[in-house]
Every structure is written in structure tokens, then in C-alpha cells.
Design a protein around this motif. Structure first.
Motif, PDB file in Angstrom:
ATOM      1  N   GLY A  89       0.833  -1.209   0.000  1.00  0.00           N
ATOM      2  CA  GLY A  89       0.000   0.000   0.000  1.00  0.00           C
ATOM      3  C   GLY A  89       0.863   1.252   0.000  1.00  0.00           C
ATOM      4  N   GLU A  90       1.880   1.275   0.856  1.00  0.00           N
ATOM      5  CA  GLU A  90       2.785   2.428   0.896  1.00  0.00           C
ATOM      6  C   GLU A  90       3.494   2.602  -0.446  1.00  0.00           C
ATOM      7  OE1 GLU A  90       3.963   2.414   5.646  1.00  0.00           O
ATOM      8  OE2 GLU A  90       5.334   1.493   4.210  1.00  0.00           O
ATOM      9  N   PHE A  91       3.988   1.493  -0.992  1.00  0.00           N
ATOM     10  CA  PHE A  91       4.707   1.556  -2.260  1.00  0.00           C
ATOM     11  C   PHE A  91       3.803   2.059  -3.389  1.00  0.00           C
ATOM     12  CE2 PHE A  91       6.209  -0.301  -6.250  1.00  0.00           C
ATOM     13  CZ  PHE A  91       7.515   0.161  -6.276  1.00  0.00           C
ATOM     14  N   LEU A  92       2.590   1.527  -3.477  1.00  0.00           N
ATOM     15  CA  LEU A  92       1.674   1.915  -4.556  1.00  0.00           C
ATOM     16  C   LEU A  92       1.171   3.345  -4.405  1.00  0.00           C
ATOM     17  CD1 LEU A  92      -0.262  -1.428  -5.016  1.00  0.00           C
ATOM     18  CD2 LEU A  92       1.455  -0.423  -6.546  1.00  0.00           C
ATOM     19  N   VAL A  93       0.945   3.797  -3.175  1.00  0.00           N
ATOM     20  CA  VAL A  93       0.576   5.195  -2.950  1.00  0.00           C
ATOM     21  C   VAL A  93       1.703   6.090  -3.448  1.00  0.00           C
ATOM     22  CG1 VAL A  93       0.281   6.954  -1.137  1.00  0.00           C
ATOM     23  CG2 VAL A  93      -1.092   4.870  -1.082  1.00  0.00           C
ATOM     24  N   GLY A  94       2.932   5.760  -3.081  1.00  0.00           N
ATOM     25  CA  GLY A  94       4.083   6.550  -3.533  1.00  0.00           C
ATOM     26  C   GLY A  94       4.225   6.545  -5.043  1.00  0.00           C
ATOM     27  N   LEU A  95       4.056   5.393  -5.659  1.00  0.00           N
ATOM     28  CA  LEU A  95       4.162   5.279  -7.108  1.00  0.00           C
ATOM     29  C   LEU A  95       3.079   6.108  -7.803  1.00  0.00           C
ATOM     30  CD1 LEU A  95       5.809   3.791  -9.315  1.00  0.00           C
ATOM     31  CD2 LEU A  95       4.055   1.998  -9.238  1.00  0.00           C
ATOM     32  N   GLY A  96       1.851   6.005  -7.300  1.00  0.00           N
ATOM     33  CA  GLY A  96       0.755   6.786  -7.876  1.00  0.00           C
ATOM     34  C   GLY A  96       1.004   8.278  -7.775  1.00  0.00           C
ATOM     35  N   LEU A  97       1.530   8.723  -6.637  1.00  0.00           N
ATOM     36  CA  LEU A  97       1.801  10.153  -6.463  1.00  0.00           C
ATOM     37  C   LEU A  97       2.954  10.626  -7.336  1.00  0.00           C
ATOM     38  CD1 LEU A  97       1.290  10.465  -2.612  1.00  0.00           C
ATOM     39  CD2 LEU A  97      -0.185  11.381  -4.414  1.00  0.00           C
ATOM     40  N   ILE A  98       4.007   9.852  -7.413  1.00  0.00           N
ATOM     41  CA  ILE A  98       5.162  10.262  -8.216  1.00  0.00           C
ATOM     42  C   ILE A  98       4.814  10.295  -9.705  1.00  0.00           C
ATOM     43  CG2 ILE A  98       7.462   9.532  -8.992  1.00  0.00           C
ATOM     44  CD1 ILE A  98       7.950   8.632  -6.052  1.00  0.00           C
ATOM     45  N   LEU A  99       4.110   9.270 -10.166  1.00  0.00           N
ATOM     46  CA  LEU A  99       3.752   9.214 -11.586  1.00  0.00           C
ATOM     47  C   LEU A  99       2.544  10.084 -11.924  1.00  0.00           C
ATOM     48  CD1 LEU A  99       4.175   5.400 -12.318  1.00  0.00           C
ATOM     49  CD2 LEU A  99       5.781   7.261 -12.797  1.00  0.00           C
ATOM     50  N   GLY A 100       1.799  10.505 -10.907  1.00  0.00           N
ATOM     51  CA  GLY A 100       0.593  11.284 -11.153  1.00  0.00           C
ATOM     52  C   GLY A 100      -0.501  10.428 -11.766  1.00  0.00           C
ATOM     53  N   THR A 101      -0.594   9.189 -11.324  1.00  0.00           N
ATOM     54  CA  THR A 101      -1.585   8.245 -11.825  1.00  0.00           C
ATOM     55  C   THR A 101      -2.596   7.957 -10.724  1.00  0.00           C
ATOM     56  OG1 THR A 101       0.147   7.214 -13.123  1.00  0.00           O
ATOM     57  CG2 THR A 101      -1.902   5.986 -12.890  1.00  0.00           C
ATOM     58  N   LEU A 102      -3.870   8.208 -11.020  1.00  0.00           N
ATOM     59  CA  LEU A 102      -4.919   8.087 -10.003  1.00  0.00           C
ATOM     60  C   LEU A 102      -4.473   8.852  -8.754  1.00  0.00           C
ATOM     61  CD1 LEU A 102      -5.852   4.324 -10.512  1.00  0.00           C
ATOM     62  CD2 LEU A 102      -6.971   6.323 -11.496  1.00  0.00           C
ATOM     63  N   ALA A 139      -6.482  19.758  -4.353  1.00  0.00           N
ATOM     64  CA  ALA A 139      -6.207  20.175  -5.727  1.00  0.00           C
ATOM     65  C   ALA A 139      -6.986  19.345  -6.739  1.00  0.00           C
ATOM     66  CB  ALA A 139      -4.712  20.085  -6.016  1.00  0.00           C
ATOM     67  N   GLY A 140      -7.473  18.183  -6.330  1.00  0.00           N
ATOM     68  CA  GLY A 140      -8.281  17.355  -7.220  1.00  0.00           C
ATOM     69  C   GLY A 140      -7.520  16.947  -8.467  1.00  0.00           C
ATOM     70  N   THR A 141      -8.198  16.987  -9.605  1.00  0.00           N
ATOM     71  CA  THR A 141      -7.565  16.539 -10.849  1.00  0.00           C
ATOM     72  C   THR A 141      -6.392  17.423 -11.261  1.00  0.00           C
ATOM     73  OG1 THR A 141      -9.210  17.737 -12.142  1.00  0.00           O
ATOM     74  CG2 THR A 141      -9.624  15.403 -11.752  1.00  0.00           C
ATOM     75  N   ASN A 142      -6.336  18.638 -10.758  1.00  0.00           N
ATOM     76  CA  ASN A 142      -5.201  19.516 -11.055  1.00  0.00           C
ATOM     77  C   ASN A 142      -3.901  18.930 -10.498  1.00  0.00           C
ATOM     78  OD1 ASN A 142      -4.319  21.840 -12.390  1.00  0.00           O
ATOM     79  ND2 ASN A 142      -4.388  23.070 -10.529  1.00  0.00           N
ATOM     80  N   GLY A 147       1.110  14.729 -14.954  1.00  0.00           N
ATOM     81  CA  GLY A 147       1.361  13.326 -14.667  1.00  0.00           C
ATOM     82  C   GLY A 147       0.557  12.465 -15.616  1.00  0.00           C
ATOM     83  N   LEU A 148       0.522  11.191 -15.338  1.00  0.00           N
ATOM     84  CA  LEU A 148      -0.185  10.258 -16.215  1.00  0.00           C
ATOM     85  C   LEU A 148      -1.707  10.390 -16.127  1.00  0.00           C
ATOM     86  CD1 LEU A 148       2.057   7.082 -15.871  1.00  0.00           C
ATOM     87  CD2 LEU A 148       2.022   8.784 -17.703  1.00  0.00           C
ATOM     88  N   ASP A 149      -2.208  11.085 -15.123  1.00  0.00           N
ATOM     89  CA  ASP A 149      -3.657  11.313 -15.036  1.00  0.00           C
ATOM     90  C   ASP A 149      -4.184  12.019 -16.281  1.00  0.00           C
ATOM     91  OD1 ASP A 149      -4.209  10.047 -12.694  1.00  0.00           O
ATOM     92  OD2 ASP A 149      -4.319  11.867 -11.473  1.00  0.00           O
ATOM     93  N   ARG A 150      -3.346  12.800 -16.904  1.00  0.00           N
ATOM     94  CA  ARG A 150      -3.749  13.514 -18.127  1.00  0.00           C
ATOM     95  C   ARG A 150      -4.236  12.523 -19.184  1.00  0.00           C
ATOM     96  NH1 ARG A 150      -0.043  17.998 -20.760  1.00  0.00           N
ATOM     97  NH2 ARG A 150      -1.612  19.354 -19.934  1.00  0.00           N
ATOM     98  N   TYR A 151      -3.686  11.299 -19.163  1.00  0.00           N
ATOM     99  CA  TYR A 151      -4.056  10.276 -20.143  1.00  0.00           C
ATOM    100  C   TYR A 151      -4.985   9.214 -19.536  1.00  0.00           C
ATOM    101  CZ  TYR A 151       0.005  12.547 -22.068  1.00  0.00           C
ATOM    102  OH  TYR A 151       0.884  13.507 -22.513  1.00  0.00           O
ATOM    103  N   VAL A 152      -4.753   8.887 -18.279  1.00  0.00           N
ATOM    104  CA  VAL A 152      -5.498   7.803 -17.632  1.00  0.00           C
ATOM    105  C   VAL A 152      -6.948   8.206 -17.336  1.00  0.00           C
ATOM    106  CG1 VAL A 152      -5.618   6.394 -15.533  1.00  0.00           C
ATOM    107  CG2 VAL A 152      -3.429   6.749 -16.670  1.00  0.00           C
ATOM    108  N   LEU A 153      -7.163   9.390 -16.782  1.00  0.00           N
ATOM    109  CA  LEU A 153      -8.521   9.789 -16.401  1.00  0.00           C
ATOM    110  C   LEU A 153      -9.485   9.856 -17.584  1.00  0.00           C
ATOM    111  CD1 LEU A 153      -7.912  12.383 -13.541  1.00  0.00           C
ATOM    112  CD2 LEU A 153      -8.455   9.953 -13.385  1.00  0.00           C
ATOM    113  N   PRO A 154      -9.094  10.427 -18.730  1.00  0.00           N
ATOM    114  CA  PRO A 154     -10.033  10.391 -19.862  1.00  0.00           C
ATOM    115  C   PRO A 154     -10.386   8.962 -20.298  1.00  0.00           C
ATOM    116  CG  PRO A 154      -8.348  12.032 -20.264  1.00  0.00           C
ATOM    117  CD  PRO A 154      -7.933  11.270 -19.035  1.00  0.00           C
ATOM    118  N   LEU A 155      -9.422   8.049 -20.230  1.00  0.00           N
ATOM    119  CA  LEU A 155      -9.705   6.661 -20.578  1.00  0.00           C
ATOM    120  C   LEU A 155     -10.672   6.024 -19.587  1.00  0.00           C
ATOM    121  CD1 LEU A 155      -6.167   5.389 -21.657  1.00  0.00           C
ATOM    122  CD2 LEU A 155      -8.150   5.826 -23.132  1.00  0.00           C
ATOM    123  N   LEU A 156     -10.485   6.325 -18.309  1.00  0.00           N
ATOM    124  CA  LEU A 156     -11.400   5.806 -17.292  1.00  0.00           C
ATOM    125  C   LEU A 156     -12.805   6.361 -17.481  1.00  0.00           C
ATOM    126  CD1 LEU A 156      -9.303   5.783 -13.997  1.00  0.00           C
ATOM    127  CD2 LEU A 156     -10.180   3.826 -15.273  1.00  0.00           C
TER     128      LEU A 156
END
Length: 182
Positions: A89-102, A139-142, A147-156
Motif C-alpha cells: 500500500g505504501e509503495f503503490l501510494v508513492g508510485l501513484g503520487l510520483i507518476l501522477g496516476t490516479l 487540488a483534485g484533478t489539477n 502526470g499520467l492522469d492527463r491520459y489515464v482519467l479520460p480513458l477511465l
């Protein structure tokens, strides 16, 4: 003020820096537990939290009795699951934040872990991570703009629109045309 934090490009840059700092703290904490010389075991920590709960100085009663019950009746009996969930959980939270994914989801689960640790009386870096994580959530989606949210969120969104039989919004009217659109 909230609109500025959620929509402005400069705010996105600032929250990206915050994301990296918080993400680094989470990913390194998880990675050390995953790759450590000895396997991570939360059993001692859980027993310590159960045997020495945070108590009200005036009454001697546990301040968080429901959390204490959760630790005694769920976490400790399922410590093998907890031993996997915490480091990953710690690792995935960190990865998501660093990559800007979800990003907001990652920050939410980081906040959840911070609160869980704080309820046991472990202060450490948790207040700082909690405060900075709240900035990411606000900050929400901002927060994932750079990050990768720019591509991932529209796909979701596209996938969930298909799942719920919604059609995209009409650019001219801004109204949706699916069964759930109003």
C-alpha cells in the motif's frame, strides 16, 4: 481560492512538487519493507498499539475504542494480510503520487494510512504527510495535470461512460445524452 488551487497552472506545478515529496516518502517506506533483510511483520506494532492504546489522562479510557476493537478483532488476527497490505500500500501510494496516476485516489489511501498510524499513537512523519496529502486531495484533478492522469482519467471516464450507457456531453450544449444525464 479553491478554484485557483484546482484549476490554475501554477498551483498544478506546486502540487506536483508536493506530490513528488509525499510520493518519495511513501515509496521509500514501502520499498524498505518489501525488500528489507527481514520480512516486514506488523504483529509487534499491532500488539504494542493494543496493549498501550492512547488513553484519556483524566479517565484512563481509550480515546479511540472502535479503532482499538478493529486492531484486536480484525488487524491482529489477520496480520499476514496486514503484512502484505502495508508495504505494498505504501509503495503503490508513492508510485501513484510520483507518476501522477490516479493521484487523488493514491493521496486518499495515503491519508487513510496516516490516520490509522496516528490512531495508534505513532506520530513520526505522519502529520506532515497528512497535511501535504490533504493539499493533493484539495487540488483534485489539477494534482495530476503534470502526470499520467492527463491520459489515464479520460480513458477511465470513457470506460465508465460505456459501462453506464452514457454518451459524451454535447460540446454545443454541455448536456449529456445518456440515461443518467440530466
Amino acid at each position: 481560492m479553491m478554484k485557483l488551487w484546482r484549476e490554475h497552472r501554477i498551483a498544478a506545478v506546486l502540487v506536483t512538487i508536493v506530490r513528488f515529496v509525499v510520493g518519495y516518502a511513501w515509496i521509500t517506506a514501502g520499498w524498505h519493507k518489501i525488500t528489507g533483510a527481514t520480512p516486514f511483520n506488523a504483529g509487534g506494532f499491532l500488539n504494542g498499539a493494543i496493549n498501550n492504546p492512547i488513553v484519556d489522562k483524566a479517565t484512563g479510557e481509550a480515546v479511540y475504542p472502535t479503532y482499538l476493537a478493529f486492531l484486536e478483532n480484525f488487524a491482529l488476527p489477520n496480520v499476514k494480510i496486514i503484512n502484505v497490505m502495508i508495504p505494498w500500500g505504501e509503495f503503490l501510494v508513492g508510485l501513484g503520487l510520483i507518476l501522477g496516476t490516479l493521484t487523488v485516489t493514491a493521496a486518499f489511501f495515503g491519508l487513510l494510512m496516516n490516520f490509522m498510524f496516528l490512531f495508534t499513537g505513532t506520530v513520526s512523519t505522519n502529520p506532515w504527510l497528512l497535511l501535504l496529502g490533504l493539499l493533493v486531495v484539495v487540488a483534485g484533478t489539477n494534482a495530476g495535470r503534470f502526470g499520467l492522469d492527463r491520459y489515464v482519467l479520460p480513458l477511465l471516464h470513457k470506460g465508465t461512460d460505456r459501462l453506464f450507457h452514457r454518451k459524451p456531453k454535447d460540446p454545443a450544449t454541455g448536456a449529456g445524452t445518456g440515461i443518467l444525464a440530466k
